[in-house]
Design an enzyme around this catalytic site. Structure first.
Site, PDB file in Angstrom:
ATOM      1  N   ARG A   1      49.284 -48.668 -18.866  1.00 55.28           N
ATOM      2  CA  ARG A   1      48.043 -48.726 -18.083  1.00 55.28           C
ATOM      3  C   ARG A   1      46.978 -49.456 -18.879  1.00 55.28           C
ATOM      4  NH1 ARG A   1      45.502 -43.397 -15.753  1.00 55.28           N
ATOM      5  NH2 ARG A   1      44.933 -43.247 -17.935  1.00 55.28           N
TER       6      ARG A   1
ATOM      7  N   TYR B   1      33.847 -39.052 -17.772  1.00 53.63           N
ATOM      8  CA  TYR B   1      34.179 -39.560 -19.115  1.00 53.63           C
ATOM      9  C   TYR B   1      35.021 -40.827 -19.086  1.00 53.63           C
ATOM     10  CZ  TYR B   1      38.055 -36.347 -17.952  1.00 53.63           C
ATOM     11  OH  TYR B   1      39.060 -35.669 -17.308  1.00 53.63           O
ATOM     12  N   LYS B   2      35.339 -41.324 -17.885  1.00 52.17           N
ATOM     13  CA  LYS B   2      36.142 -42.547 -17.781  1.00 52.17           C
ATOM     14  C   LYS B   2      35.190 -43.746 -17.695  1.00 52.17           C
ATOM     15  CE  LYS B   2      39.756 -39.959 -15.372  1.00 52.17           C
ATOM     16  NZ  LYS B   2      40.871 -40.025 -16.312  1.00 52.17           N
TER      17      LYS B   2
ATOM     18  N   PHE C   1      47.059 -36.889  -8.800  1.00 49.28           N
ATOM     19  CA  PHE C   1      46.964 -36.469 -10.204  1.00 49.28           C
ATOM     20  C   PHE C   1      47.405 -35.004 -10.291  1.00 49.28           C
ATOM     21  CE2 PHE C   1      44.855 -35.065 -14.077  1.00 49.28           C
ATOM     22  CZ  PHE C   1      45.289 -36.059 -14.944  1.00 49.28           C
TER      23      PHE C   1
ATOM     24  N   ASP D   1      39.040 -37.278  -4.611  1.00 52.79           N
ATOM     25  CA  ASP D   1      38.862 -37.284  -6.057  1.00 52.79           C
ATOM     26  C   ASP D   1      38.536 -38.733  -6.455  1.00 52.79           C
ATOM     27  OD1 ASP D   1      39.180 -37.428  -8.822  1.00 52.79           O
ATOM     28  OD2 ASP D   1      40.780 -35.931  -8.860  1.00 52.79           O
TER      29      ASP D   1
HETATM   30  C1  LIG Z   1      42.367 -38.264 -10.683  1.00 48.26           C
HETATM   31  C2  LIG Z   1      42.024 -37.288 -11.758  1.00 48.26           C
HETATM   32  N1  LIG Z   1      41.539 -36.078 -11.434  1.00 48.26           N
HETATM   33  C3  LIG Z   1      41.220 -35.169 -12.387  1.00 48.26           C
HETATM   34  C4  LIG Z   1      41.387 -35.468 -13.731  1.00 48.26           C
HETATM   35  C5  LIG Z   1      41.105 -34.487 -14.819  1.00 48.26           C
HETATM   36  O1  LIG Z   1      40.230 -33.511 -14.499  1.00 48.26           O
HETATM   37  P1  LIG Z   1      39.574 -32.589 -15.619  1.00 48.26           P
HETATM   38  O2  LIG Z   1      38.271 -33.236 -15.972  1.00 48.26           O
HETATM   39  O3  LIG Z   1      39.427 -31.279 -14.981  1.00 48.26           O
HETATM   40  O4  LIG Z   1      40.470 -32.556 -16.803  1.00 48.26           O
HETATM   41  C6  LIG Z   1      41.854 -36.715 -14.102  1.00 48.26           C
HETATM   42  C7  LIG Z   1      42.017 -37.025 -15.531  1.00 48.26           C
HETATM   43  O5  LIG Z   1      42.508 -38.018 -15.953  1.00 48.26           O
HETATM   44  C8  LIG Z   1      42.202 -37.636 -13.092  1.00 48.26           C
HETATM   45  O6  LIG Z   1      42.678 -38.829 -13.420  1.00 48.26           O
END
Ligand SMILES: Cc1ncc(COP(=O)(O)O)c(C=O)c1O
Length: 405
Positions: A372, A223-224, A127, A198
């Site tokens: 997606r 939030y997902k 990401f 992650d």
């Molecule tokens: C794999 C991954 N890491 C990090 C993030 C985003 O991080 P942040 O909460 O800092 O915006 C996302 C957002 O979609 C993501 O898919």
């Protein structure tokens, strides 16, 4: 084998012991929401929880609520609730800041643990925020070189004794391809490297066992698939064996051993609290806390298995529509290699998704041509998948989606 009919899907919903979980959500009528891998929908317990925080804790309790409503302890209390979802011990997870910020903390902490090494392994398709943060943290920390692998199969070969850190996203946000956490973590440790995962697209979506795999660090969004609400704070996992040795760089007063001593010099708090930084977003904690109540009612393994069944059903129903170059499956077909998401390729992905949205099916687009579809088993029914597939078939058979559809 004949394709499942709508009636078959309705019968599966009827027999599904997990089906009542959908009632926890306030979903708009007539909408099939396949974007819970980006922003989960509103959980009803979150409404009550936020209202209580607003009216009673903030409105009446005011400053007293830092103690009386447990605000001070929320980063750890919420961490303890997320811990079982990732296979961690309650004292190994803290909630706060964003995933980007937490990635910065763990990357610097990891590099400091291996001062004699100068290589970081990550994934070319990681990401973007992870790539940016890793690069910037490495630039600040010293003179590092990056090894960006192309596929999960290349990771093990890229790790040797020059590697300080292996930093990867467990479920690829585009394809939903799953990296083998146990194998890669072992390869990192066999070579003396630190590992950081992650878990943004994994938590609440696939089985996780960070302690069983001996993971060092992990971060992830809430939030997902956890439905914590827009911008809800991220989590950070650090294995307890590292609490006394890891030094994260964002040493704010909320991670101090005696925050109310107001001392001029930093001394890290014992345990996972040292990974906290500044005053956290209490209202966002409230919506996350409400959403986490739902997981108390969930038999996790069953729920995650249902997610894979829903993904498999969608793929099975769309199978006859796959035509190379026109409409293709990008996600792995094998559910053991896939997160809870089905990614498709369509040359006019943006218009295709717009056409889907006009018919009440929400997914999302990733450049240039990816569609997606996030499959969240907490609230999606088998009939939703059937209806979504039917809508997709209808759009495809109507011809070019860009026409003005
Ligand atoms: C794999 C991954 N890491 C990090 C993030 C985003 O991080 P942040 O909460 O800092 O915006 C996302 C957002 O979609 C993501 O898919």
């Amino acid at each position: 084998m004949t394709a499942p009919r709508r009636a078959d899907c309705a019968a599966r919903d009827e027999a599904d012991a997990l089906a009542p979980l959908r009632d926890f959500f306030d979903l708009p009528d007539g909408l099939i929401y396949l974007d819970g891998n980006s922003l989960g929908p509103l959980p009803r317990p979150a409404i009550a929880r936020v209202n209580r925080t607003l009216r009673t804790e903030w409105g009446e309790g005011l400053i007293r609520s830092w103690d009386s409503a447990g605000w001070w302890d929320k980063p750890l209390a919420l961490g303890a609730r997320i811990a079982p979802l990732i296979g961690a011990r309650p004292e190994e997870v803290v909630v706060g800041d964003s995933t980007s910020v937490n990635t910065f903390k763990v990357v610097v902490a990891a590099l400091r643990m291996r001062p004699d090494r100068r290589v970081i392994v990550t994934d070319r398709d990681n990401f973007p925020t992870d790539l940016y943060i890793i690069d910037s943290a490495a630039e600040l920390a010293g003179d590092y070189s990056m090894r960006r692998v192309e596929t999960p199969d290349d990771v093990a070969g890229a790790i040797d004794e020059s590697v300080a850190l292996v930093a990867l996203t467990h479920v690829d946000y585009r394809s939903a391809r799953l990296y083998p956490m146990d194998e890669i973590t072992r390869a990192a440790h066999d070579n003396g490297a630190v590992i950081a995962w992650d878990l943004s697209h994994s938590v609440g979506a696939v089985p996780l066992d960070v302690d069983g795999c001996d993971v060092d660090f992990a971060v992830g969004c809430t939030y997902k698939f956890l439905n914590g609400g827009p911008g809800s704070p991220a989590f950070l996992f650090a294995a307890s064996r590292l609490h006394d040795v890891a030094r994260q760089p964002l040493v704010g007063w909320h991670g101090h051993a005696r925050p109310f001593g107001f001392e001029p010099n930093y001394e890290p708090a014992p345990g996972i609290r040292r990974f906290a930084c500044g005053t956290p977003p209490i209202l966002s904690y409230a919506s996350l806390e409400g959403s986490l109540e739902i997981w108390d009612h969930v038999e996790l393994a069953e729920l995650l298995a249902k997610g894979q069944e829903l993904c498999n059903l969608l793929i099975e129903l769309l199978e006859p529509c796959f035509v190379p170059g026109r409409f293709e499956l990008i996600s792995p077909r094998d559910s053991r290699l896939r997160g809870s998401q089905v990614t498709l390729r369509h040359p006019e992905a943006r218009s295709f998704l717009a056409a889907l949205a006009r018919r009440g099916v929400i997914g999302d687009h990733r450049e240039p041509d990816l569609v997606r579809l996030g499959i969240a088993p907490l609230y999606l029914r088998f009939v939703d998948i059937w209806d979504a597939a039917d809508t997709i078939r209808e759009i495809l058979s109507a011809g070019r989606v860009a026409r003005r559809d």
